[in-house]
Scaffold this motif. Structure first.
Motif, PDB file in Angstrom:
ATOM      1  N   VAL A   1      -6.432   0.583   4.434  1.00  0.00           N
ATOM      2  CA  VAL A   1      -6.294  -0.865   4.232  1.00  0.00           C
ATOM      3  C   VAL A   1      -6.327  -1.540   5.592  1.00  0.00           C
TER       4      VAL A   1
ATOM      5  N   ILE B   1      -7.357   4.314  -3.013  1.00  0.00           N
ATOM      6  CA  ILE B   1      -7.516   3.588  -1.753  1.00  0.00           C
ATOM      7  C   ILE B   1      -7.181   4.512  -0.581  1.00  0.00           C
TER       8      ILE B   1
ATOM      9  N   TRP C   1       0.857  -1.179   0.000  1.00  0.00           N
ATOM     10  CA  TRP C   1       0.000   0.000   0.000  1.00  0.00           C
ATOM     11  C   TRP C   1       0.890   1.224   0.000  1.00  0.00           C
TER      12      TRP C   1
ATOM     13  N   PHE D   1      -3.025   0.437  -3.786  1.00  0.00           N
ATOM     14  CA  PHE D   1      -2.735  -0.863  -3.197  1.00  0.00           C
ATOM     15  C   PHE D   1      -2.507  -1.807  -4.361  1.00  0.00           C
TER      16      PHE D   1
ATOM     17  N   LEU E   1     -10.216  -2.922   1.588  1.00  0.00           N
ATOM     18  CA  LEU E   1      -9.731  -1.658   1.053  1.00  0.00           C
ATOM     19  C   LEU E   1     -10.876  -0.650   1.070  1.00  0.00           C
TER      20      LEU E   1
ATOM     21  N   ILE F   1      -8.515  -8.982   3.170  1.00  0.00           N
ATOM     22  CA  ILE F   1      -7.947  -7.643   3.089  1.00  0.00           C
ATOM     23  C   ILE F   1      -9.090  -6.733   2.676  1.00  0.00           C
TER      24      ILE F   1
END
Length: 144
Positions: A75, A72, A35, A42, A118, A116
């Motif tokens: 994160v 993004i 990131w 990302f 975002l 994950i």
């Protein structure tokens, strides 16, 4: 036979299923997921299983690719071995939860229950193959 390198762009929720299917079972090292807050990007360098290739003998093929998410804002990771940079993860799907339009949360579902998340201003994802395919060690098999 020359491999036509895949290049896909997702800019709205309708584009996501195609892109998600192309990266299903992509494997990557935790260190290869980065990131860059200043660029709001990302990215993951992964070994993508070439699902679109015609079936041949053997397990199939994999190709190096980069999956890049733009816009993004944040994160978060759950059940990802972030302290073990050499650990591997397997990407199963990319899902979208709408928020304040056109933004929302992009959820990257990983094998073994990892995720994950975002926080995205909008959907702006690019997938680009980087190499020629090579024979895969095994064909992915799992229940989704």
């Amino acid at each position: 036979m020359v491999h036509a390198k895949l290049r896909l762009l997702a800019q709205d929720e309708a584009d996501l299923p195609i892109l998600s299917a192309a990266v299903q079972d992509g494997i990557f090292k935790v260190a290869d997921a980065t990131w860059t807050p200043a660029k709001r990007r990302f990215a993951i360098k992964l070994q993508r299983f070439v699902w679109e290739a015609p079936p041949r003998k053997g397990a199939g093929q994999r190709v190096w690719a980069v999956l890049s998410f733009e816009g993004i804002l944040a994160v978060q990771a759950r059940k990802v071995a972030q302290s073990r940079r050499d650990a591997f993860a397997s990407l199963l799907a990319i899902l979208f939860e709408p928020g304040e339009a056109p933004g929302g949360k992009l959820r990257l579902s990983l094998a073994d229950g990892g995720e994950i998340v975002l926080e995205a201003e909008c959907i702006d994802i690019t997938l680009a193959d980087l190499s020629e395919p090579r024979e895969a060690v095994a064909r992915p098999r799992h229940d989704l």
